[in-house]
Design an enzyme around this catalytic site. Structure first.
Site, mmCIF file in Angstrom:
data_model
loop_
_atom_site.group_PDB
_atom_site.id
_atom_site.type_symbol
_atom_site.label_atom_id
_atom_site.label_comp_id
_atom_site.label_asym_id
_atom_site.label_seq_id
_atom_site.Cartn_x
_atom_site.Cartn_y
_atom_site.Cartn_z
ATOM 1 N N ARG A 114 -27.927 -0.766 -12.738
ATOM 2 C CA ARG A 114 -29.112 -1.626 -12.812
ATOM 3 C C ARG A 114 -28.728 -2.997 -13.382
ATOM 4 O O ARG A 114 -29.281 -4.022 -12.983
ATOM 5 C CB ARG A 114 -30.203 -0.992 -13.678
ATOM 6 C CG ARG A 114 -31.468 -1.847 -13.680
ATOM 7 C CD ARG A 114 -32.617 -1.244 -14.438
ATOM 8 N NE ARG A 114 -32.305 -1.095 -15.851
ATOM 9 C CZ ARG A 114 -33.083 -0.469 -16.707
ATOM 10 N NH1 ARG A 114 -34.195 0.094 -16.304
ATOM 11 N NH2 ARG A 114 -32.737 -0.376 -17.973
ATOM 12 N N ARG A 162 -27.261 1.785 -27.420
ATOM 13 C CA ARG A 162 -28.660 2.213 -27.228
ATOM 14 C C ARG A 162 -28.744 3.739 -27.211
ATOM 15 O O ARG A 162 -29.673 4.327 -27.776
ATOM 16 C CB ARG A 162 -29.222 1.650 -25.910
ATOM 17 C CG ARG A 162 -29.580 0.171 -26.001
ATOM 18 C CD ARG A 162 -29.596 -0.497 -24.637
ATOM 19 N NE ARG A 162 -30.599 0.023 -23.726
ATOM 20 C CZ ARG A 162 -30.562 -0.181 -22.403
ATOM 21 N NH1 ARG A 162 -29.577 -0.871 -21.846
ATOM 22 N NH2 ARG A 162 -31.514 0.312 -21.649
ATOM 23 N N LYS A 181 -37.769 7.061 -17.605
ATOM 24 C CA LYS A 181 -39.134 6.996 -18.156
ATOM 25 C C LYS A 181 -39.994 5.987 -17.390
ATOM 26 O O LYS A 181 -41.106 6.301 -16.973
ATOM 27 C CB LYS A 181 -39.101 6.613 -19.660
ATOM 28 C CG LYS A 181 -38.273 7.566 -20.519
ATOM 29 C CD LYS A 181 -38.308 7.162 -21.985
ATOM 30 C CE LYS A 181 -37.683 5.819 -22.312
ATOM 31 N NZ LYS A 181 -36.215 5.771 -22.131
ATOM 32 N N ARG A 192 -40.491 6.230 -31.140
ATOM 33 C CA ARG A 192 -39.036 6.385 -31.244
ATOM 34 C C ARG A 192 -38.580 6.735 -32.641
ATOM 35 O O ARG A 192 -37.379 6.895 -32.859
ATOM 36 C CB ARG A 192 -38.355 5.083 -30.821
ATOM 37 C CG ARG A 192 -38.125 4.971 -29.321
ATOM 38 C CD ARG A 192 -37.836 3.524 -29.004
ATOM 39 N NE ARG A 192 -36.676 3.336 -28.180
ATOM 40 C CZ ARG A 192 -36.733 2.917 -26.900
ATOM 41 N NH1 ARG A 192 -37.877 2.709 -26.309
ATOM 42 N NH2 ARG A 192 -35.627 2.717 -26.235
ATOM 43 N N ARG A 199 -31.666 -7.718 -17.333
ATOM 44 C CA ARG A 199 -31.903 -7.236 -18.699
ATOM 45 C C ARG A 199 -30.643 -7.433 -19.512
ATOM 46 O O ARG A 199 -29.586 -6.912 -19.177
ATOM 47 C CB ARG A 199 -32.312 -5.756 -18.674
ATOM 48 C CG ARG A 199 -33.819 -5.587 -18.721
ATOM 49 C CD ARG A 199 -34.234 -4.146 -18.735
ATOM 50 N NE ARG A 199 -33.866 -3.449 -19.961
ATOM 51 C CZ ARG A 199 -34.378 -2.271 -20.325
ATOM 52 N NH1 ARG A 199 -35.269 -1.684 -19.566
ATOM 53 N NH2 ARG A 199 -33.982 -1.696 -21.436
HETATM 54 P P1 AP5 Z 1 -35.649 3.715 -15.849
HETATM 55 O O1 AP5 Z 1 -36.794 4.369 -15.189
HETATM 56 O O2 AP5 Z 1 -35.730 2.264 -16.129
HETATM 57 O O3 AP5 Z 1 -35.276 4.511 -17.187
HETATM 58 P P2 AP5 Z 1 -35.846 4.323 -18.647
HETATM 59 O O4 AP5 Z 1 -35.774 5.665 -19.280
HETATM 60 O O5 AP5 Z 1 -37.169 3.640 -18.599
HETATM 61 O O6 AP5 Z 1 -34.694 3.394 -19.222
HETATM 62 P P3 AP5 Z 1 -34.767 2.039 -20.056
HETATM 63 O O7 AP5 Z 1 -33.503 1.317 -19.823
HETATM 64 O O8 AP5 Z 1 -36.039 1.310 -19.828
HETATM 65 O O9 AP5 Z 1 -34.773 2.681 -21.467
HETATM 66 P P4 AP5 Z 1 -34.730 2.115 -22.882
HETATM 67 O O10 AP5 Z 1 -35.354 3.197 -23.624
HETATM 68 O O11 AP5 Z 1 -33.383 1.676 -23.311
HETATM 69 O O12 AP5 Z 1 -35.498 0.736 -22.754
HETATM 70 P P5 AP5 Z 1 -36.849 0.218 -23.360
HETATM 71 O O13 AP5 Z 1 -37.291 -0.846 -22.452
HETATM 72 O O14 AP5 Z 1 -37.754 1.310 -23.712
HETATM 73 O O15 AP5 Z 1 -34.342 4.040 -14.994
HETATM 74 C C1 AP5 Z 1 -33.108 3.432 -15.288
HETATM 75 C C2 AP5 Z 1 -32.339 3.164 -13.971
HETATM 76 O O16 AP5 Z 1 -32.026 4.404 -13.351
HETATM 77 C C3 AP5 Z 1 -33.160 2.373 -12.937
HETATM 78 O O17 AP5 Z 1 -32.304 1.501 -12.247
HETATM 79 C C4 AP5 Z 1 -33.715 3.466 -12.027
HETATM 80 O O18 AP5 Z 1 -33.933 3.002 -10.717
HETATM 81 C C5 AP5 Z 1 -32.596 4.500 -12.053
HETATM 82 N N1 AP5 Z 1 -33.101 5.877 -11.898
HETATM 83 C C6 AP5 Z 1 -34.239 6.417 -12.419
HETATM 84 N N2 AP5 Z 1 -34.342 7.717 -12.082
HETATM 85 C C7 AP5 Z 1 -33.249 8.007 -11.338
HETATM 86 C C8 AP5 Z 1 -32.788 9.205 -10.689
HETATM 87 N N3 AP5 Z 1 -33.493 10.348 -10.744
HETATM 88 N N4 AP5 Z 1 -31.613 9.150 -10.032
HETATM 89 C C9 AP5 Z 1 -30.896 7.995 -9.971
HETATM 90 N N5 AP5 Z 1 -31.286 6.826 -10.539
HETATM 91 C C10 AP5 Z 1 -32.442 6.832 -11.219
HETATM 92 O O19 AP5 Z 1 -36.345 -0.441 -24.734
HETATM 93 C C11 AP5 Z 1 -35.511 -1.576 -24.753
HETATM 94 C C12 AP5 Z 1 -35.297 -2.019 -26.184
HETATM 95 O O20 AP5 Z 1 -36.554 -2.423 -26.753
HETATM 96 C C13 AP5 Z 1 -34.764 -0.964 -27.147
HETATM 97 O O21 AP5 Z 1 -33.363 -0.890 -27.125
HETATM 98 C C14 AP5 Z 1 -35.303 -1.466 -28.477
HETATM 99 O O22 AP5 Z 1 -34.517 -2.545 -28.948
HETATM 100 C C15 AP5 Z 1 -36.665 -2.015 -28.105
HETATM 101 N N6 AP5 Z 1 -37.736 -0.994 -28.220
HETATM 102 C C16 AP5 Z 1 -38.514 -0.527 -27.194
HETATM 103 N N7 AP5 Z 1 -39.391 0.370 -27.637
HETATM 104 C C17 AP5 Z 1 -39.173 0.480 -28.977
HETATM 105 C C18 AP5 Z 1 -39.765 1.279 -29.996
HETATM 106 N N8 AP5 Z 1 -40.756 2.139 -29.728
HETATM 107 N N9 AP5 Z 1 -39.284 1.157 -31.266
HETATM 108 C C19 AP5 Z 1 -38.283 0.289 -31.543
HETATM 109 N N10 AP5 Z 1 -37.676 -0.484 -30.626
HETATM 110 C C20 AP5 Z 1 -38.118 -0.395 -29.341
HETATM 111 MG MG MG Z 2 -37.917 1.830 -19.432
#
Ligand code: AP5
Ligand code: MG
Length: 192
Positions: free
Chosen positions: A128, A146, A14, A89, A134
């Site tokens: 990562r 997660r 994402k 979410r 992180r």
């Molecule tokens: P990346 O692009 O970072 O993927 P992502 O989907 O953004 O993954 P996140 O780890 O950010 O997701 P998340 O939903 O757990 O975290 P968030 O910060 O939202 O890619 C991941 C890796 O893969 C990178 O190294 C990238 O380079 C690699 N990659 C990408 N595409 C690739 C490809 N095609 N091939 C190979 N490699 C690739 O949330 C974190 C925490 O915050 C949650 O757990 C929760 O506690 C809280 N939180 C956030 N939002 C909310 C909400 N709305 N409600 C409640 N809690 C929330």
């Molecule tokens: Mg993300």
């Protein structure tokens, strides 16, 4: 306005794809994960409340993230549109987002759901975790928690958008550029 939700499990790409899309389509990127990490880093009361949930791989309470989104939308009155990444979410978040956009006489245009298998997600996040700093990427158990939280609480939100004919599923495996070009095909149908 064009308002896109990038939907998908942790590690589905994402954030990576949002960065590329906002450069091409001039939209404002809103990632609740990034906003929360900023609050944690600045040790604000909100950050201190959120940190425990994030470190365990659990969702932060709805009212916390909804408040953050509201502030961020209000701070960007001139935006052409938004890319929401990692939000909504839960169904409650999805309904609140509709209400917030309604106040601006707009709504969600499309929800792009990135589909990636669980083992690929774990492998991306573990690799990562070796460099990202992180806290929720360091331990495989937290990564799997997660993903479980996504399956239990977030995946059902897709039906909310499918019922409104807004959901499009995109294969999220392959190279970053391959996934990007699939997303652009969908985006181009909006801007055509
Ligand atoms: P990346 O692009 O970072 O993927 P992502 O989907 O953004 O993954 P996140 O780890 O950010 O997701 P998340 O939903 O757990 O975290 P968030 O910060 O939202 O890619 C991941 C890796 O893969 C990178 O190294 C990238 O380079 C690699 N990659 C990408 N595409 C690739 C490809 N095609 N091939 C190979 N490699 C690739 O949330 C974190 C925490 O915050 C949650 O757990 C929760 O506690 C809280 N939180 C956030 N939002 C909310 C909400 N709305 N409600 C409640 N809690 C929330
Ligand atoms: Mg993300």
């Amino acid at each position: 306005m064009v308002n896109i939700v990038l939907f998908g499990p942790p590690g589905s790409g994402k954030g990576t794809q949002a960065d590329k899309l906002l450069a091409k389509y001039q939209l404002v990127h809103i990632s609740t994960g990034d906003l929360l990490r900023e609050e944690v880093e600045n040790e604000t009361p909100l950050g201190l409340e959120a940190k425990d949930f994030m470190d365990k791989g659990l969702l932060v309470p709805d009212e916390v993230v909804i408040g953050m989104i509201k502030t961020k939308i209000e701070k960007n009155p001139e935006a052409n549109g938004f890319i929401f990444d990692g939000f909504p979410r839960t169904k409650e978040q999805a309904e609140s987002l509709d209400n917030l956009l309604d106040l601006k006489s707009t709504g969600i245009t499309k929800v792009l759901q990135l589909e990636v298998g669980e083992e690929e997600l774990v492998s991306r996040l573990k690799s990562r975790g070796e460099s990202s700093g992180r806290s929720d990427d360091k331990d495989e158990n937290i990564i799997r928690q997660r993903i479980e939280e996504y399956e239990n609480k977030t995946a059902p939100v897709a039906a909310y958008y499918a019922d409104q004919d807004k959901l499009v599923k995109i294969p999220g495996e392959g190279t970053i550029d391959e996934v990007f070009s699939r997303l652009c095909q969908e985006m181009d149908t909006i801007f055509a």
